[in-house]
Design a protein around this motif. Sequence first.
Motif, PDB file in Angstrom:
ATOM      1  N   GLU A 126      23.107  40.697  25.213  1.00 24.94           N
ATOM      2  CA  GLU A 126      22.815  39.369  25.717  1.00 24.94           C
ATOM      3  C   GLU A 126      24.078  38.760  26.308  1.00 24.94           C
ATOM      4  O   GLU A 126      25.141  38.760  25.680  1.00 24.94           O
ATOM      5  CB  GLU A 126      22.304  38.490  24.577  1.00 24.94           C
ATOM      6  CG  GLU A 126      21.883  37.108  25.036  1.00 24.94           C
ATOM      7  CD  GLU A 126      21.354  36.273  23.890  1.00 24.94           C
ATOM      8  OE1 GLU A 126      20.989  35.113  24.132  1.00 24.94           O
ATOM      9  OE2 GLU A 126      21.323  36.785  22.761  1.00 24.94           O
ATOM     10  N   ARG A 156       8.080  44.153  33.321  1.00 23.10           N
ATOM     11  CA  ARG A 156       9.414  43.752  33.741  1.00 23.10           C
ATOM     12  C   ARG A 156       9.512  43.483  35.237  1.00 23.10           C
ATOM     13  O   ARG A 156      10.492  42.892  35.680  1.00 23.10           O
ATOM     14  CB  ARG A 156      10.432  44.847  33.372  1.00 23.10           C
ATOM     15  CG  ARG A 156      10.587  45.072  31.872  1.00 23.10           C
ATOM     16  CD  ARG A 156      11.173  43.846  31.195  1.00 23.10           C
ATOM     17  NE  ARG A 156      11.327  44.040  29.752  1.00 23.10           N
ATOM     18  CZ  ARG A 156      10.436  43.689  28.839  1.00 23.10           C
ATOM     19  NH1 ARG A 156       9.289  43.132  29.225  1.00 23.10           N
ATOM     20  NH2 ARG A 156      10.650  43.879  27.565  1.00 23.10           N
ATOM     21  N   ASN A 168      18.265  31.284  32.563  1.00 18.97           N
ATOM     22  CA  ASN A 168      17.474  32.511  32.511  1.00 18.97           C
ATOM     23  C   ASN A 168      18.401  33.669  32.163  1.00 18.97           C
ATOM     24  O   ASN A 168      19.428  33.862  32.819  1.00 18.97           O
ATOM     25  CB  ASN A 168      16.793  32.760  33.859  1.00 18.97           C
ATOM     26  CG  ASN A 168      15.915  33.990  33.858  1.00 18.97           C
ATOM     27  OD1 ASN A 168      16.398  35.110  33.835  1.00 18.97           O
ATOM     28  ND2 ASN A 168      14.618  33.780  33.900  1.00 18.97           N
ATOM     29  N   ARG A 169      18.037  34.456  31.139  1.00 23.31           N
ATOM     30  CA  ARG A 169      18.914  35.517  30.663  1.00 23.31           C
ATOM     31  C   ARG A 169      18.304  36.905  30.797  1.00 23.31           C
ATOM     32  O   ARG A 169      18.817  37.856  30.203  1.00 23.31           O
ATOM     33  CB  ARG A 169      19.276  35.275  29.194  1.00 23.31           C
ATOM     34  CG  ARG A 169      20.001  33.966  28.980  1.00 23.31           C
ATOM     35  CD  ARG A 169      20.638  33.889  27.622  1.00 23.31           C
ATOM     36  NE  ARG A 169      21.400  32.669  27.462  1.00 23.31           N
ATOM     37  CZ  ARG A 169      22.217  32.436  26.444  1.00 23.31           C
ATOM     38  NH1 ARG A 169      22.358  33.347  25.494  1.00 23.31           N
ATOM     39  NH2 ARG A 169      22.881  31.307  26.369  1.00 23.31           N
ATOM     40  N   SER A 170      17.220  37.028  31.548  1.00 23.07           N
ATOM     41  CA  SER A 170      16.582  38.338  31.699  1.00 23.07           C
ATOM     42  C   SER A 170      16.530  38.808  33.137  1.00 23.07           C
ATOM     43  O   SER A 170      16.552  40.017  33.390  1.00 23.07           O
ATOM     44  CB  SER A 170      15.155  38.290  31.133  1.00 23.07           C
ATOM     45  OG  SER A 170      14.356  37.396  31.887  1.00 23.07           O
ATOM     46  N   THR A 179      10.648  37.219  30.507  1.00 22.87           N
ATOM     47  CA  THR A 179      11.163  38.565  30.274  1.00 22.87           C
ATOM     48  C   THR A 179      11.192  39.402  31.543  1.00 22.87           C
ATOM     49  O   THR A 179      11.487  40.602  31.475  1.00 22.87           O
ATOM     50  CB  THR A 179      10.310  39.286  29.210  1.00 22.87           C
ATOM     51  OG1 THR A 179       8.952  39.347  29.653  1.00 22.87           O
ATOM     52  CG2 THR A 179      10.376  38.559  27.881  1.00 22.87           C
ATOM     53  N   VAL A 200      12.504  41.171  34.786  1.00 20.41           N
ATOM     54  CA  VAL A 200      13.811  41.674  35.206  1.00 20.41           C
ATOM     55  C   VAL A 200      13.899  41.722  36.733  1.00 20.41           C
ATOM     56  O   VAL A 200      14.951  41.447  37.299  1.00 20.41           O
ATOM     57  CB  VAL A 200      14.060  43.074  34.607  1.00 20.41           C
ATOM     58  CG1 VAL A 200      15.391  43.640  35.082  1.00 20.41           C
ATOM     59  CG2 VAL A 200      14.044  42.998  33.086  1.00 20.41           C
ATOM     60  N   ARG A 243      21.411  48.911  33.393  1.00 26.05           N
ATOM     61  CA  ARG A 243      21.135  47.596  33.973  1.00 26.05           C
ATOM     62  C   ARG A 243      21.557  47.558  35.428  1.00 26.05           C
ATOM     63  O   ARG A 243      20.894  46.994  36.280  1.00 26.05           O
ATOM     64  CB  ARG A 243      21.899  46.529  33.160  1.00 26.05           C
ATOM     65  CG  ARG A 243      21.662  45.102  33.627  1.00 26.05           C
ATOM     66  CD  ARG A 243      20.313  44.613  33.154  1.00 26.05           C
ATOM     67  NE  ARG A 243      20.169  43.206  33.455  1.00 26.05           N
ATOM     68  CZ  ARG A 243      20.481  42.235  32.612  1.00 26.05           C
ATOM     69  NH1 ARG A 243      20.965  42.525  31.438  1.00 26.05           N
ATOM     70  NH2 ARG A 243      20.295  40.976  32.939  1.00 26.05           N
ATOM     71  N   VAL A 275      15.991  48.045  29.306  1.00 27.98           N
ATOM     72  CA  VAL A 275      16.310  46.646  29.503  1.00 27.98           C
ATOM     73  C   VAL A 275      16.673  45.980  28.190  1.00 27.98           C
ATOM     74  O   VAL A 275      17.584  45.171  28.112  1.00 27.98           O
ATOM     75  CB  VAL A 275      15.123  45.927  30.174  1.00 27.98           C
ATOM     76  CG1 VAL A 275      15.442  44.468  30.384  1.00 27.98           C
ATOM     77  CG2 VAL A 275      14.780  46.595  31.486  1.00 27.98           C
ATOM     78  N   SER A 280      23.106  36.786  34.209  1.00 28.44           N
ATOM     79  CA  SER A 280      22.192  37.923  34.137  1.00 28.44           C
ATOM     80  C   SER A 280      21.814  38.457  35.509  1.00 28.44           C
ATOM     81  O   SER A 280      21.513  39.647  35.647  1.00 28.44           O
ATOM     82  CB  SER A 280      20.921  37.529  33.375  1.00 28.44           C
ATOM     83  OG  SER A 280      20.173  36.578  34.117  1.00 28.44           O
ATOM     84  N   SER A 318      11.006  49.668  29.512  1.00 27.44           N
ATOM     85  CA  SER A 318      11.518  48.456  28.883  1.00 27.44           C
ATOM     86  C   SER A 318      12.629  48.742  27.911  1.00 27.44           C
ATOM     87  O   SER A 318      13.433  47.866  27.620  1.00 27.44           O
ATOM     88  CB  SER A 318      10.380  47.732  28.159  1.00 27.44           C
ATOM     89  OG  SER A 318       9.834  48.568  27.159  1.00 27.44           O
TER      90      SER A 318
END
Length: 480
Positions: free
Chosen positions: A377, A165, A218-220, A188, A190, A356, A372, A248, A369
């Motif tokens: 989402e 991550r 990008n969603r991570s 993936t 973060v 988060r 996370v 995100s 992980s």
Amino acid sequence: MRRRGERAPKEKVAAAEEEAKGAGRKAEQGAEEYQCTGLLEQDFPELCARSGITGIPRVTLRPPPSFPEDEEPAEPTLPETLARIQRKFSLFQPCIQVARDPEDPRGVRGIFLRGWKIEEEMLGVLSQCLPALAGLQAVHLWKVGLTEQLLPALAALLARCPRLRTLSLEGNPLPEPAFHVLMGSDSTLVHLSLRNNSIGDAAARLIGQSLSRPGTANRSLASLVLSFNRISDLGASHIAEGLRLNRSLLSLSLANNNIGDAGATRLAKVLGPFALTHAEVVERRRLLLAEAQGRCHATSKEPESWSKRPSSQSTGTGPDKLLLGKHGKAPAKKKEPSRKEEARPQRKAPEPRVTRGRESRSSTQEKPSSEVLDVAEPLNPLLEEAREHRGSVVLPGNRALLNLNLTYNRVTERGLSAFVAALEGQRQQRPKGLGRQGLRCLSLERNRIPPDSPALARLQELLPPDAPPGAPQEEQEGGP
């Protein structure tokens, strides 16, 4: 005239080339046949030997961080002095430092490669042994001489590490912009740190497009560090464009760049309501149409007993409801939802878990992980509740970004006033849930703002008392 059994010079050269090719094929076959055990101290030297790499770097344990002592240290003895000198010069020798997992003494949580160049053969070895480390969460590469040709291979390697991550890729300037390949929609990662990589406006444009653009985002990624680079107002504008539809990213650092009032104003405007462009409006209509078709398709599959309900209780989505949804307005007449719609989650802003927010404090902080993956989402920003203003569709703005670092730039009171206006607009609207509070920390130290500025005093009033506009210590140093 040659003697019997003596080869010609050309035949000797051909035979030598064939032997070299055969040895290379044997090394490749040996590296492919080797099954990694998950122990880096055993797999890494074996794979290097099978690949024909000489001068194999050592795998050592990363020393714990040292803190200054309150008391005056005692005079070191001769063995302690010699050991200190040996440790100092051992830093210049190629090695792989590993951080152990406290729960598993044999497991590796993070690896550190610093100050030696990674060739293509070495990257091939790492691509085999790193995915076998089940607990690997962080990779730190400082001044390893990466090129734009090797960066896609590195991205493919990282994608094969299931729990990875955090990536710190610092001190690796590239002639051509290529860092955006690490931030694709399928990434993936973060936490990503790209400090001191000579990133300019061209690379910033690609990074902004990787954060978001109509149709993909990008969603991570939760933390992005771009400090100690060469980003100007133009590059900051490109990154601001990427923040429009990204929900995100929680922490962004642009410290020690060349950003002035124009770039700061563009970053501030994205925090408040903004009108959608033509391409964004088209994508919004496509998403609304797909959502309406999905609901109609789900309604057509209902049992016969549900389909015979009165029309007042039907769940179909008509054209009038779709058109109202395009402008973000609620329908005039409320309809009673069916049982399937009650079971289906309503379209609203998700509430991320507190873990988060804690992960966004540092770009190099390593978290399991599982914390996370539990985060919901984020909703597509184009499906957020919008309003119509003078013929334009207006979104409420980016309220997901919590921390913005702009220390050591060229921002004056003009750029500061833009942030004050954006924060005042965010504070007027009550947050709808956790993770939607708006900007909580804005660092503007070491800019061109006088300390007695009224706008600076107003900014301190708008920010929470526990998050003053100060610069994190990690951004004030350019070293690893």
